[in-house]
Design a protein around this motif. Structure first.
Motif, PDB file in Angstrom:
ATOM      1  N   LEU A 178      -2.351   3.263  -9.556  1.00 38.12           N
ATOM      2  CA  LEU A 178      -3.570   2.464  -9.553  1.00 38.12           C
ATOM      3  C   LEU A 178      -3.529   1.420 -10.662  1.00 38.12           C
ATOM      4  CD1 LEU A 178      -6.106   5.341  -9.003  1.00 38.12           C
ATOM      5  CD2 LEU A 178      -5.940   3.341  -7.535  1.00 38.12           C
ATOM      6  N   ARG A 196       0.991   3.890  -2.883  1.00 40.51           N
ATOM      7  CA  ARG A 196       1.562   5.235  -2.813  1.00 40.51           C
ATOM      8  C   ARG A 196       3.075   5.094  -2.749  1.00 40.51           C
ATOM      9  NH1 ARG A 196      -0.649   9.862  -2.487  1.00 40.51           N
ATOM     10  NH2 ARG A 196      -2.663   8.991  -1.873  1.00 40.51           N
ATOM     11  N   GLN A 248      -1.587   8.697 -10.617  1.00 38.08           N
ATOM     12  CA  GLN A 248      -2.402   9.818 -10.159  1.00 38.08           C
ATOM     13  C   GLN A 248      -1.566  10.709  -9.261  1.00 38.08           C
ATOM     14  OE1 GLN A 248      -5.903   8.878  -7.766  1.00 38.08           O
ATOM     15  NE2 GLN A 248      -7.016  10.546  -8.737  1.00 38.08           N
ATOM     16  N   PHE A 266     -10.806  -1.381  -9.969  1.00 39.54           N
ATOM     17  CA  PHE A 266      -9.537  -0.829  -9.541  1.00 39.54           C
ATOM     18  C   PHE A 266      -9.058  -1.492  -8.248  1.00 39.54           C
ATOM     19  CE2 PHE A 266      -8.574   2.845 -12.181  1.00 39.54           C
ATOM     20  CZ  PHE A 266      -9.766   3.042 -12.852  1.00 39.54           C
ATOM     21  N   GLY A 267      -7.737  -1.542  -8.109  1.00 37.39           N
ATOM     22  CA  GLY A 267      -7.159  -1.907  -6.836  1.00 37.39           C
ATOM     23  C   GLY A 267      -7.191  -0.700  -5.896  1.00 37.39           C
ATOM     24  N   GLN A 268      -6.671  -0.896  -4.687  1.00 34.15           N
ATOM     25  CA  GLN A 268      -6.696   0.178  -3.688  1.00 34.15           C
ATOM     26  C   GLN A 268      -5.525   1.135  -3.821  1.00 34.15           C
ATOM     27  OE1 GLN A 268      -9.348   0.737  -1.252  1.00 34.15           O
ATOM     28  NE2 GLN A 268     -10.093  -0.379  -3.035  1.00 34.15           N
ATOM     29  N   PHE A 296       0.673   8.289  -6.680  1.00 31.56           N
ATOM     30  CA  PHE A 296      -0.259   7.220  -6.309  1.00 31.56           C
ATOM     31  C   PHE A 296      -0.500   6.392  -7.567  1.00 31.56           C
ATOM     32  CE2 PHE A 296      -3.085   5.164  -3.611  1.00 31.56           C
ATOM     33  CZ  PHE A 296      -4.398   5.189  -4.037  1.00 31.56           C
ATOM     34  N   TYR A 354      -4.546  -2.663 -16.572  1.00 30.68           N
ATOM     35  CA  TYR A 354      -4.065  -1.307 -16.823  1.00 30.68           C
ATOM     36  C   TYR A 354      -3.282  -0.798 -15.621  1.00 30.68           C
ATOM     37  CZ  TYR A 354      -8.206  -1.694 -19.846  1.00 30.68           C
ATOM     38  OH  TYR A 354      -9.159  -2.122 -20.742  1.00 30.68           O
ATOM     39  N   GLY A 358      -6.034  13.925 -12.446  1.00 30.07           N
ATOM     40  CA  GLY A 358      -6.784  12.783 -12.953  1.00 30.07           C
ATOM     41  C   GLY A 358      -5.910  11.552 -13.105  1.00 30.07           C
ATOM     42  N   LEU A 359      -6.422  10.594 -13.844  1.00 30.54           N
ATOM     43  CA  LEU A 359      -5.737   9.315 -14.055  1.00 30.54           C
ATOM     44  C   LEU A 359      -5.004   9.342 -15.390  1.00 30.54           C
ATOM     45  CD1 LEU A 359      -8.724   7.040 -13.015  1.00 30.54           C
ATOM     46  CD2 LEU A 359      -6.833   7.789 -11.588  1.00 30.54           C
ATOM     47  N   TYR A 365      -0.937  -0.688 -20.654  1.00 31.06           N
ATOM     48  CA  TYR A 365      -2.095  -1.556 -20.590  1.00 31.06           C
ATOM     49  C   TYR A 365      -1.829  -2.833 -21.382  1.00 31.06           C
ATOM     50  CZ  TYR A 365      -3.334   0.633 -25.080  1.00 31.06           C
ATOM     51  OH  TYR A 365      -3.333   1.111 -26.367  1.00 31.06           O
ATOM     52  N   TYR A 371      -2.330   3.061 -13.988  1.00 32.47           N
ATOM     53  CA  TYR A 371      -2.517   4.505 -14.035  1.00 32.47           C
ATOM     54  C   TYR A 371      -1.662   5.164 -12.969  1.00 32.47           C
ATOM     55  CZ  TYR A 371      -6.734   3.655 -16.826  1.00 32.47           C
ATOM     56  OH  TYR A 371      -7.608   3.265 -17.795  1.00 32.47           O
ATOM     57  N   LEU A 399      -2.686   7.164 -18.035  1.00 30.74           N
ATOM     58  CA  LEU A 399      -2.412   5.774 -18.375  1.00 30.74           C
ATOM     59  C   LEU A 399      -0.933   5.554 -18.634  1.00 30.74           C
ATOM     60  CD1 LEU A 399      -3.688   2.987 -18.994  1.00 30.74           C
ATOM     61  CD2 LEU A 399      -3.894   3.751 -21.372  1.00 30.74           C
ATOM     62  N   ALA A 408     -14.439  -1.042 -15.336  1.00 30.75           N
ATOM     63  CA  ALA A 408     -13.083  -1.237 -14.823  1.00 30.75           C
ATOM     64  C   ALA A 408     -13.134  -1.432 -13.309  1.00 30.75           C
ATOM     65  CB  ALA A 408     -12.208  -0.036 -15.161  1.00 30.75           C
ATOM     66  N   LYS A 450       0.836  -1.201   0.000  1.00 26.21           N
ATOM     67  CA  LYS A 450       0.000   0.000   0.000  1.00 26.21           C
ATOM     68  C   LYS A 450       0.871   1.251   0.000  1.00 26.21           C
ATOM     69  CE  LYS A 450      -4.047   1.988   2.216  1.00 26.21           C
ATOM     70  NZ  LYS A 450      -5.071   1.832   3.285  1.00 26.21           N
TER      71      LYS A 450
END
Lengths: 112, 112
Positions: free
Chosen positions: A90, A108, A37, A103-105, A88, A33, A42-43, A48, A35, A45, A101, A9
């Protein structure tokens, strides 16, 4: 329970070191994918993959690498060539193109 | 390629009021439009989605509308509650596309 798991995490890295972020899914999804952040952003990419042993660069692939040796796993390596890696990260998966989609948690990553 | 714009970037509403977030997309071939909610320190989660053969979809306090001619879609949250406070992302994709394109996000604050 089915889902997508990212680990760790929180991750700290010294400048000049490579680090690998883990992403595993047991949803039997074909596509995965990564990403990035940044705070208040925003996210974006990174990479992928639509199928095992195949992946494509996203919008900000420089300084990152991935592999897709198994359907359920899509690890991301942040290399020393990435000049500003603190962010961060993702991971996400989709059953096919054009579907929800998951997403995982997130992980960081902080460079110290 | 596809480009998704989202407005406003921040939104504050009083508890009980409605909130509206608007997105526009550039690729007329896009046909899947999901909305995601991201709480602090977590991955985004799908809250509602709409496909191009539908003009409106509702799920309790949340609704999404789509105007294909104008290439824009909107998220409507009625009777807002403090737990609705989060970042909301719109997205667009199409059948032949191999990635989901996200908007930059809207930070919603619901004031008790």
């Amino acid at each position: 329970d089915g889902g997508i798991t990212q680990s760790p995490k929180y991750l700290f890295r010294k400048e000049g070191q490579n680090v690998t972020l883990s992403c595993e899914q047991n949803l039997n999804h074909d596509a995965m994918y990564w990403y990035r952040q940044d705070p208040g952003q925003g996210l974006r990419l990174i990479y992928y993959s639509q199928i095992v042993n195949d992946f494509q660069k996203g919008d900000i692939a420089e300084g990152y690498s991935v592999s897709r040796e198994k359907k359920e796993s899509f690890p991301l390596t942040v290399t020393s060539a990435q000049k500003n890696p603190t962010a961060f990260y993702l991971c996400a998966s989709t059953a096919t193109v054009n579907t929800e989609a998951f997403f995982g948690q997130g992980t960081r990553l902080t460079v110290v | 390629g596809e480009n998704v714009e989202q407005h406003p970037s921040t939104l504050s509403v009083q508890e009980g009021d409605s909130a509206v977030i608007k997105c526009t997309y550039s690729d007329s071939a896009s046909n899947y439009f999901p909305w995601y909610k991201q709480e602090l320190g977590k991955g985004p989660q799908l809250i509602i989605d709409i496909r191009s053969n539908v003009g409106e979809k509702k799920d309790q306090r949340i609704a999404v509308t789509l105007n294909k001619t104008a290439k824009h879609f909107s998220l409507h949250i009625t009777e807002t509650q403090p737990e609705d406070s989060a970042v909301y992302f719109c997205a667009a994709s199409k059948t032949s596309y191999d990635k989901v394109i996200f908007g930059p996000g809207t930070s919603l604050s619901v004031i008790p």
